[in-house]
Design an enzyme around this catalytic site. Structure first.
Site, short mmCIF file in Angstrom:
data_model
loop_
_atom_site.label_atom_id
_atom_site.label_comp_id
_atom_site.label_asym_id
_atom_site.label_seq_id
_atom_site.Cartn_x
_atom_site.Cartn_y
_atom_site.Cartn_z
N CYS A 7 0.83 -1.21 0.00
CA CYS A 7 0.00 0.00 0.00
C CYS A 7 0.87 1.27 0.00
O CYS A 7 1.58 1.52 -0.95
CB CYS A 7 -0.96 -0.06 1.19
N HIS A 8 0.80 2.09 1.06
CA HIS A 8 1.64 3.28 1.14
C HIS A 8 3.05 2.97 1.66
O HIS A 8 3.89 3.89 1.73
CB HIS A 8 1.00 4.32 2.07
#
Lengths: 196, 196
Positions: free
Chosen positions: B129-130
């Site tokens: 994800c991030h």
């Protein structure tokens, strides 16, 4: 009968005044704010206060009109207009507050297009903290001179922007700041830009 | 007297076994997780479960040992070690869950240096994800092939990474995924990589 005609004339003239005058006032005086949950509360409340004090209206644009969003620190905000209900030309300027809101908005092409319309026409655009993240998705970062929150400064530099680490950067109608500490200078700069 | 010598010998041997054996086991079997508040809860809980099930220990590394952090969805996590108390070589691999945690960690040079040590030595590094946002600050993005959350994919591409929009990218001991939907494939890939 002549009374009715007179009344009708009066109402019609006033209706036209309100309609046209109202729209003109809104366009000249209304600032668009694109925002969703986990915005950095003070980066919305503080510029909003400065803008309202200077005589502007502030319109919160989110996913849907009537939605209640919540800032990182818990402030509740009412969304005035949904992104599908607005056009960039309805607004005098654009404000993008920071926090974790901009990263979510840049995942939605409608918000990216809205922001891009301001940037490519060099219309007044104000962004603070993580706000400039949205510029990366517009593909126009390489034409911009700006600042941003320290963690996203490298992202913008890699995307081709000229990034300076200073409290306010004011270039080509784009005004940017780094974090809540810069708000006094940011607010002063955006109000001054609108008064020009 | 001979009893005491015997007891002392036994204790000393066992102490050495525990000390040396314990450290070896920890280094071979312990996975470092760098994390702070607003992590995407399931991107920590789900890989942690898979790793523990596969026989590994998971050490949460944050600002300070003993700190309680909170995920975006409200899960409380206990930080096992402060970033100042650990060295990259104490761990078998590195896991970086997503959410709004990675953007905060990349503002702290100690976490950037910790992550950089894994990347530059091609040691097993897992990010979802991030999570890959942290790679931008290491200055090594242009050597990486990976995926990431859709909003940060352009940031990584501008920083020089080869970015693919697929569930798992496994390249040079770096395993990356995009979002919680990719967790089944991500978990399978990281456990398989450690077993190699």
């Amino acid at each position: 009968m002549s009374f009715l005609i007179e009344l009708c004339r009066f109402l019609l003239v006033d209706w036209i005044k309100m309609r046209i005058g109202g729209i003109q006032m809104a366009t000249n005086k209304t600032i668009a704010v694109v925002v969703t949950n986990d915005v950095e509360d003070v980066e919305l409340t503080s510029p909003r206060e400065a803008l309202v004090k200077a005589g502007y209206q502030v319109c919160l644009i989110g996913m849907r009109a009537g939605e209640i969003i919540q800032g990182k620190k818990g402030t509740a905000f009412l969304i005035d207009k949904g992104i599908d209900d607005v056009k960039p030309e309805d607004f005098r300027a654009l404000l993008i507050p920071g926090g974790f809101s901009p990263d979510q908005l840049r995942g939605d092409q409608r918000f990216v297009d809205f922001v891009k319309a301001f940037l490519e026409n060099h219309r007044p655009t104000f962004a603070i903290c993580h706000g400039p993240q949205l510029f990366i998705q517009t593909g126009l970062a390489d034409q911009l001179e700006l600042t941003a929150y320290k963690t996203v400064q490298p992202d913008l530099a890699y995307a081709g922007a000229k990034v300076s680490d200073q409290a306010v950067v004011n270039h080509n109608n784009l005004i940017t700041s780094r974090n809540p500490d810069d708000l006094p200078q940011f607010n002063q700069a955006i109000v001054a830009a609108l008064a020009d």
